[in-house]
Design an enzyme around this catalytic site. Structure first.
Site: not given
Ligand code: BG6
Length: 659
Positions: A203-204, A261, A266, A368
């Site tokens: 999970d980035h 998403d 996240h 979004k």
């Molecule tokens: C991704 C989603 O996991 O996270 C995207 O698929 C989203 O839709 C993105 O824009 C957001 O990541 P960050 O790091 O830009 O907050």
């Protein structure tokens, strides 16, 4: 936990001089010709290499369907890195040394022959670069391949103990499942041949320094943890606003929506970090146990509770003053069903039914195509008792807030009240702010560096465990089910570049609260009145504003009422209605209204009605007078507006009268 990891974690990856390089390993990337590899994985490896954090005993073996040779793969990566590296200057020699270790074999993931080739290639690279039998498999592919890859790799003898010494680990990209059933199925497939400790689910958000710092902040400081419970905290707000739309990913997004998403993954990760119990140690499983427990304590909603506590939205087109489409709505995006009911916005009030948090509302919202990009977590403390201030000019106190600015601005802020210098007791909201940019070298990282680094050490702290993923889906599933059963009646229900649907403001207003909007000076500078304001002035305004949304047709100001606040149009159009019921003025983005009655302490002289849905900032009279007192040049500008717009002459004394 190995000592080296403790050192690395204490400072993230910002202190290369104190962190040893990764363990030796061969990294096999499935999906090597895809987006993730060039945008994130390779730039992350390059950053590690530049900072001396990638072992010299390292090689990369890429594979995908695309028919590339090692040479053409290297050439392509060398092109792409110029675009996607995150460092100030490009270090060509460092890149040359890294790319020499890149190799490629083409193949289909269901072809057993591919795995034979991979075995032979990995053995060669292992011997050549001294990788000690360690292999990290990175699944940068669509989720439908996860189970297949795990299966085929095990069958080809790649598991630990099968293929010589060394560790074997798999990093699995998101999304992990599209609902509870599919996540359970995926877990079963992945774990059929591999142990949980060998599976690293990405999970980035967990790779973000500011998210990792939530734990450091909570558990390495004695000041806040004693207050971290229902006795002192009134509510918590998580806000992930994105200005971007679906960016050409309509095909994926239309099957997903913001709940899947952003929220289930996240946002729930951040929720778990912020609200979990104190772990017994910083061991991966000690932390992950507490995160899982927290998510298991989040109430699973009945359909009636979903209707009450969760709202959804979808963006419509952005229109100009004449009603022409400037940018398309979600349903007009490429690869999106023109009658799509997929939500691009969601807001929810969650209940954490445990001893620490019972009764504390936890609000989440994300969307979004909103007015700004910004991720913030706001912890709002209970207010001090106002009664103490009776007999003083202080009539109301605002609550203390602790704000974690996750991105793009990175910092932590505490808001409180201070006495304004002077003979009487007047208060003003002020803040203390820690900014990452001021305290540390700016982060050049993508977030993937720390994940690759810690995976090489077998540290799974920054990865999601199977039970945690399922616990998160268990919270999301009743919402998914209810929304499927009851299609939205009002989509699209917010305009691009707005704050989102009004229903989200109503959701929190029902509890007598408001979303805390983090306003920036940049936003204020779009307003002519504030354009040339100095920093001190703008900061005062930022601290004093609060948000209000109005529906089309809603009366914002009623003639004859006593004016206690003035308004600033962030987005939308409002009409000032004259004596005869005629529209005498149309106000738009950046205009202010309602200032006259506030300043003259006279009843409102006209009705003001929202012509379109409006996002408004509100400034209370007391704050406004205080700000004008400190900033005579703004008071002058306000006098001018009054004269031009309403032909009223306002005396300076009236402008700056305390009440
Ligand atoms: C991704 C989603 O996991 O996270 C995207 O698929 C989203 O839709 C993105 O824009 C957001 O990541 P960050 O790091 O830009 O907050």
């Amino acid at each position: 936990m190995p000592e080296s990891i403790q050192v690395a974690r204490a400072g993230g990856l910002d202190a290369p001089e104190t962190s040893p390089p990764t363990q030796p390993f061969v990294m096999v990337v499935f999906g090597a010709s895809g987006d993730l590899t060039k945008r994130l994985l390779v730039p992350a490896l390059y950053n590690l290499a530049c900072d001396g954090l990638l072992s010299e005993q390292f090689a990369l073996l890429g594979t995908a369907m695309e028919d590339l040779s090692t040479d053409s793969f290297r050439a392509r990566m060398s092109e792409d890195i110029k675009k996607f590296h995150t460092r100030q200057d490009f270090d060509q020699p460092a890149w040359d040394r890294l790319v020499e270790r890149f190799h490629y074999v083409p193949g289909g993931f269901s072809d057993p022959g591919l795995y034979e080739t991979l075995r032979a290639e990995v053995a060669k690279l292992d011997a050549k670069f001294g990788c000690q039998g360690n292999v990290l498999f990175y699944f940068a592919v669509a989720p439908r391949f996860f189970g297949l890859l795990c299966d085929n790799l095990a069958r080809a003898g790649f598991k630990q103990g099968q293929a010589g010494g060394g560790w074997k680990r798999c990093i699995v990209e998101k999304p992990f499942g599209t609902d509870l059933d599919s996540a359970r199925k995926l877990n079963a497939e992945v774990l059929a041949n591999w142990r949980e400790s060998e599976i690293y689910r990405v999970d980035h958000y967990l790779g973000k320094e500011t998210v990792q710092n939530l734990l450091a902040f909570r558990f390495s400081n004695g000041m806040f943890e004693p207050l971290w419970n229902k006795h002192f905290i009134d509510n918590i707000q998580f806000n992930v606003a994105e200005a971007v739309d679906v960016e050409g990913r309509g095909g994926y997004y239309d099957q997903s929506g913001v709940l899947r998403d952003m929220m289930q993954n996240h946002m729930f990760q951040m929720l778990a970090y912020l609200c979990m119990e104190v772990p017994g140690s910083f061991e991966a499983d000690a932390i992950r146990n507490e995160k899982a427990k927290l998510l298991q304590s989040v109430r699973h909603y009945t359909p009636a509770e979903v209707d009450r506590y969760v709202v959804r939205g979808q963006y419509g087109p952005q229109l100009d003053d004449k009603g022409n489409v400037v940018k398309p709505g979600y349903r007009q995006e490429k690869d999106v069903n023109p009658a799509s009911n997929t939500e691009t916005y969601a807001a929810a009030r969650l209940h954490i039914d445990n001893w620490r948090w019972e009764g504390v509302p936890v609000y989440l919202r994300s969307g979004k195509a909103l007015w700004k990009r910004g991720t913030e977590i706001v912890v709002e403390f209970k207010k001090a008792p106002e009664v103490l201030f009776r007999g003083t000019p202080v009539t109301q106190l605002s609550p203390n807030r602790l704000i974690f600015h996750i991105q793009p601005y990175q910092g932590i802020e505490v808001r409180f009240q201070a006495k304004i210098p002077g003979p009487r007791l007047h208060l003003q909201p002020v803040h203390m702010r820690f900014s990452y940019g001021d305290a540390f070298k700016g982060s050049r990282y993508t977030g993937y560096e720390v994940m690759l680094y810690s995976c090489s050490y077998g540290d799974a702290t920054l990865f999601s465990r199977g039970d945690l993923v399922e616990a998160a889906w268990e919270v999301a599933q009743p919402i998914i089910d209810r929304w499927k059963e009851k299609p939205p009646a009002d989509f699209p229900n917010y305009a691009r570049a707005s704050w989102g649907p009004k229903a989200a403001a109503d959701l929190i207003a029902r509890d007598g609260r408001q979303w805390h909007e983090v306003v920036t000076e940049e936003v204020l500078r779009c307003v002519p009145l504030f354009k040339d304001g100095d920093r001190l002035f703008l900061e005062q305004v930022v601290m004093a504003l609060h948000a209000r949304q109005a529906e089309a047709g809603e009366l914002v100001i009623k003639k004859g009422d006593i004016g206690r606040e003035l308004y600033l149009v962030a987005r939308g159009q409002v009409e000032v209605i004259g004596e005869t019921g005629k529209v005498i003025k149309l106000l738009r983005d950046g205009d202010i209204f309602g200032e006259i009655a506030v300043l003259t302490s006279q009843p409102r002289t006209a009705d003001v009605r929202a012509k379109t849905p409006c996002d408004l900032f509100v400034l209370d009279k007391a704050d406004f007078s205080r700000i004008l007192r400190d900033n005579p040049h703004v008071a002058e500008a306000v006098k001018q507006i009054a004269k031009e717009r309403y032909r009223i002459n306002i005396l300076m004394e009236a402008l700056i009268a305390p009440h």
